[in-house]
Design a protein around this motif. Structure first.
Motif, PDB file in Angstrom:
ATOM      1  N   LEU A 146       0.834  -1.208   0.000  1.00  0.00           N
ATOM      2  CA  LEU A 146       0.000   0.000   0.000  1.00  0.00           C
ATOM      3  C   LEU A 146       0.868   1.258   0.000  1.00  0.00           C
ATOM      4  O   LEU A 146       0.557   2.237  -0.698  1.00  0.00           O
ATOM      5  N   ASN A 147       1.942   1.235   0.771  1.00  0.00           N
ATOM      6  CA  ASN A 147       2.851   2.390   0.787  1.00  0.00           C
ATOM      7  C   ASN A 147       3.485   2.609  -0.583  1.00  0.00           C
ATOM      8  O   ASN A 147       3.628   3.747  -1.038  1.00  0.00           O
ATOM      9  N   ASN A 148       3.870   1.532  -1.247  1.00  0.00           N
ATOM     10  CA  ASN A 148       4.441   1.646  -2.591  1.00  0.00           C
ATOM     11  C   ASN A 148       3.420   2.203  -3.580  1.00  0.00           C
ATOM     12  O   ASN A 148       3.752   3.041  -4.425  1.00  0.00           O
ATOM     13  N   LEU A 149       2.188   1.726  -3.458  1.00  0.00           N
ATOM     14  CA  LEU A 149       1.122   2.224  -4.327  1.00  0.00           C
ATOM     15  C   LEU A 149       0.885   3.717  -4.098  1.00  0.00           C
ATOM     16  O   LEU A 149       0.746   4.495  -5.047  1.00  0.00           O
ATOM     17  N   TRP A 150       0.859   4.129  -2.823  1.00  0.00           N
ATOM     18  CA  TRP A 150       0.648   5.529  -2.484  1.00  0.00           C
ATOM     19  C   TRP A 150       1.772   6.396  -3.053  1.00  0.00           C
ATOM     20  O   TRP A 150       1.537   7.465  -3.611  1.00  0.00           O
ATOM     21  N   THR A 151       3.012   5.930  -2.919  1.00  0.00           N
ATOM     22  CA  THR A 151       4.163   6.658  -3.458  1.00  0.00           C
ATOM     23  C   THR A 151       4.032   6.792  -4.977  1.00  0.00           C
ATOM     24  O   THR A 151       4.276   7.860  -5.544  1.00  0.00           O
ATOM     25  N   LYS A 172       1.232   9.392  -5.775  1.00  0.00           N
ATOM     26  CA  LYS A 172       1.683  10.765  -5.519  1.00  0.00           C
ATOM     27  C   LYS A 172       2.620  11.248  -6.616  1.00  0.00           C
ATOM     28  O   LYS A 172       2.648  12.437  -6.930  1.00  0.00           O
ATOM     29  N   GLY A 173       3.377  10.352  -7.221  1.00  0.00           N
ATOM     30  CA  GLY A 173       4.316  10.738  -8.262  1.00  0.00           C
ATOM     31  C   GLY A 173       3.690  10.944  -9.630  1.00  0.00           C
ATOM     32  O   GLY A 173       4.374  11.332 -10.577  1.00  0.00           O
ATOM     33  N   LEU A 174       2.387  10.705  -9.764  1.00  0.00           N
ATOM     34  CA  LEU A 174       1.729  10.807 -11.073  1.00  0.00           C
ATOM     35  C   LEU A 174       1.390  12.232 -11.499  1.00  0.00           C
ATOM     36  O   LEU A 174       1.071  12.454 -12.655  1.00  0.00           O
ATOM     37  N   SER A 175       1.395  13.185 -10.607  1.00  0.00           N
ATOM     38  CA  SER A 175       1.011  14.572 -10.920  1.00  0.00           C
ATOM     39  C   SER A 175      -0.367  14.615 -11.572  1.00  0.00           C
ATOM     40  O   SER A 175      -0.545  15.124 -12.682  1.00  0.00           O
ATOM     41  N   LEU A 176      -1.343  14.095 -10.883  1.00  0.00           N
ATOM     42  CA  LEU A 176      -2.710  14.041 -11.399  1.00  0.00           C
ATOM     43  C   LEU A 176      -3.385  15.401 -11.333  1.00  0.00           C
ATOM     44  O   LEU A 176      -3.194  16.156 -10.381  1.00  0.00           O
ATOM     45  N   TYR A 206      -6.837  17.814 -11.042  1.00  0.00           N
ATOM     46  CA  TYR A 206      -7.971  17.739 -10.120  1.00  0.00           C
ATOM     47  C   TYR A 206      -9.019  16.748 -10.612  1.00  0.00           C
ATOM     48  O   TYR A 206      -9.504  15.921  -9.845  1.00  0.00           O
ATOM     49  N   SER A 207      -9.362  16.813 -11.884  1.00  0.00           N
ATOM     50  CA  SER A 207     -10.395  15.909 -12.422  1.00  0.00           C
ATOM     51  C   SER A 207      -9.922  14.457 -12.386  1.00  0.00           C
ATOM     52  O   SER A 207     -10.719  13.546 -12.147  1.00  0.00           O
ATOM     53  N   ASP A 208      -8.621  14.229 -12.597  1.00  0.00           N
ATOM     54  CA  ASP A 208      -8.087  12.869 -12.503  1.00  0.00           C
ATOM     55  C   ASP A 208      -8.164  12.347 -11.066  1.00  0.00           C
ATOM     56  O   ASP A 208      -8.492  11.185 -10.826  1.00  0.00           O
ATOM     57  N   ARG A 209      -7.871  13.235 -10.102  1.00  0.00           N
ATOM     58  CA  ARG A 209      -7.964  12.831  -8.683  1.00  0.00           C
ATOM     59  C   ARG A 209      -9.408  12.514  -8.313  1.00  0.00           C
ATOM     60  O   ARG A 209      -9.681  11.551  -7.597  1.00  0.00           O
ATOM     61  N   GLN A 210     -10.344  13.326  -8.827  1.00  0.00           N
ATOM     62  CA  GLN A 210     -11.767  13.075  -8.576  1.00  0.00           C
ATOM     63  C   GLN A 210     -12.172  11.705  -9.127  1.00  0.00           C
ATOM     64  O   GLN A 210     -12.855  10.933  -8.472  1.00  0.00           O
ATOM     65  N   TRP A 211     -11.763  11.432 -10.348  1.00  0.00           N
ATOM     66  CA  TRP A 211     -12.087  10.156 -10.978  1.00  0.00           C
ATOM     67  C   TRP A 211     -11.514   9.005 -10.166  1.00  0.00           C
ATOM     68  O   TRP A 211     -12.203   8.021  -9.896  1.00  0.00           O
ATOM     69  N   LEU A 212     -10.266   9.121  -9.754  1.00  0.00           N
ATOM     70  CA  LEU A 212      -9.626   8.070  -8.962  1.00  0.00           C
ATOM     71  C   LEU A 212     -10.342   7.872  -7.635  1.00  0.00           C
ATOM     72  O   LEU A 212     -10.609   6.742  -7.223  1.00  0.00           O
ATOM     73  N   ALA A 213     -10.697   8.967  -6.976  1.00  0.00           N
ATOM     74  CA  ALA A 213     -11.394   8.881  -5.692  1.00  0.00           C
ATOM     75  C   ALA A 213     -12.738   8.179  -5.840  1.00  0.00           C
ATOM     76  O   ALA A 213     -13.100   7.326  -5.025  1.00  0.00           O
TER      77      ALA A 213
END
Length: 89
Positions: free
Chosen positions: A6-11, A14-18, A20-27
């Protein structure tokens, strides 16, 4: 998934530079539909409590008005929950 995974996935995320709309979609895709429904219900409940508190400043509702408001606000899933008060039997 392990904590390290999970920590690796989170890292990685975070490195994807998403954007706002991409973050919304992911959420939206990470949150389970049940959690979304609980959040919506919690919001409705909070709104109901705010309305009830506001009535105290505009004048106290009668007992019958409070019963009616409480009855109208009680739902379980999509079904309306109805009950009778002792004085209505």
């Amino acid at each position: 998934m392990s904590t390290a995974g999970l920590n690796n996935l989170w890292t990685y995320i975070k490195g994807l530079s998403l954007s706002y709309s991409d973050r919304q979609w992911l959420a939206e895709h990470l949150v389970e539909p049940e959690e979304i429904e609980r959040a919506k219900q919690r919001k409705k409940d909070e709104e109901f409590v705010r309305e009830m508190r506001a009535l105290q400043y505009e004048g106290q509702p009668t007992a019958d008005e409070m019963k009616r408001m409480i009855r109208e606000s009680h739902y379980f899933d999509s079904n309306k929950v109805s009950s009778q008060y002792a004085d209505e039997e």
